[in-house]
Design a protein around this motif. Structure first.
Motif, PDB file in Angstrom:
ATOM      1  N   GLY A   1       0.849  -1.182   0.000  1.00  0.00           N
ATOM      2  CA  GLY A   1       0.000   0.000   0.000  1.00  0.00           C
ATOM      3  C   GLY A   1       0.885   1.232   0.000  1.00  0.00           C
ATOM      4  N   GLU A   2       0.264   2.387  -0.217  1.00  0.00           N
ATOM      5  CA  GLU A   2       1.048   3.617  -0.237  1.00  0.00           C
ATOM      6  C   GLU A   2       1.683   3.865   1.131  1.00  0.00           C
ATOM      7  OE1 GLU A   2       0.099   8.102  -1.704  1.00  0.00           O
ATOM      8  OE2 GLU A   2      -1.008   6.446  -2.621  1.00  0.00           O
ATOM      9  N   GLY A   3       2.989   4.027   1.163  1.00  0.00           N
ATOM     10  CA  GLY A   3       3.691   4.275   2.431  1.00  0.00           C
ATOM     11  C   GLY A   3       3.563   3.126   3.419  1.00  0.00           C
ATOM     12  N   ALA A   4       3.437   1.893   2.909  1.00  0.00           N
ATOM     13  CA  ALA A   4       3.127   0.734   3.774  1.00  0.00           C
ATOM     14  C   ALA A   4       4.099   0.586   4.947  1.00  0.00           C
ATOM     15  CB  ALA A   4       3.115  -0.545   2.934  1.00  0.00           C
ATOM     16  N   VAL A   5       5.377   0.814   4.712  1.00  0.00           N
ATOM     17  CA  VAL A   5       6.368   0.616   5.778  1.00  0.00           C
ATOM     18  C   VAL A   5       6.054   1.524   6.960  1.00  0.00           C
ATOM     19  CG1 VAL A   5       8.790   0.938   6.432  1.00  0.00           C
ATOM     20  CG2 VAL A   5       8.224  -0.191   4.260  1.00  0.00           C
TER      21      VAL A   5
END
Ligand code: ATP
Ligand code: MG
Length: 136
Positions: free
Chosen positions: A77-81
């Protein structure tokens, strides 16, 4: 899409929190790319935490993640980390904000329910330890 590596530690499995933790990530909008329940080998545990080799808590940490089954997964997902790291809460659950996984379900630094890769580079290193065939 950004990928991250997440592991529900043995305490999370023992406490019956697998569904709860996965639900939080799904509800947030992260996609599950891969997921399995396994027992780590000592080699995998030491590899996952290799940056902590030599620290005084290394042995305890490795033995703890070997103490029962864990659930390993790849989320995207966007910016998952960073999204996952924020949802986990601080390393020491005593300092973790309510509403975070550690802030809601843990008190001990070793038994802090969940691991999440701390950077995209860490995720790229950790995913192949458990999901060799996954294209990252
Ligand atoms: P994780 O890597 O498991 O997601 P983290 O990134 O929040 O946790 P790290 O600094 O990478 O924290 O430490 C890895 C794990 O080692 C922690 O989750 C915790 O269980 C344990 N740990 C870290 N610092 C200590 C400490 N000072 N004493 C005992 N255990 C510790
Ligand atoms: Mg870490």
């Amino acid at each position: 899409m950004e990928k991250t590596f997440v592991m529900i530690k043995p305490d999370g499995v023992r406490k019956g929190l697998v569904g709860e933790v996965i639900h939080r990530f799904e509800a947030r909008g992260l996609d599950i790319e891969a997921l399995k329940l396994i027992r780590l080998s000592r080699k995998e545990a030491e590899e996952l935490y290799s940056i902590h080799r030599g620290k005084d808590f290394f042995e305890e940490l490795v033995n703890f993640v070997l103490s029962g089954p864990v659930v390993v997964m790849v989320l995207s997902g966007e910016g998952a980390v960073n999204v996952v790291r924020k949802m986990m809460g601080t390393t020491n659950p005593k300092d973790a904000e309510p509403g975070t996984i550690r802030g809601d379900f843990a008190l001990e630094i070793t038994e802090n329910i969940v691991h999440g890769a701390d950077s995209e580079e860490s995720a790229e290193r950790e995913i192949p330890i458990f999901f060799g065939g996954l294209d990252t």
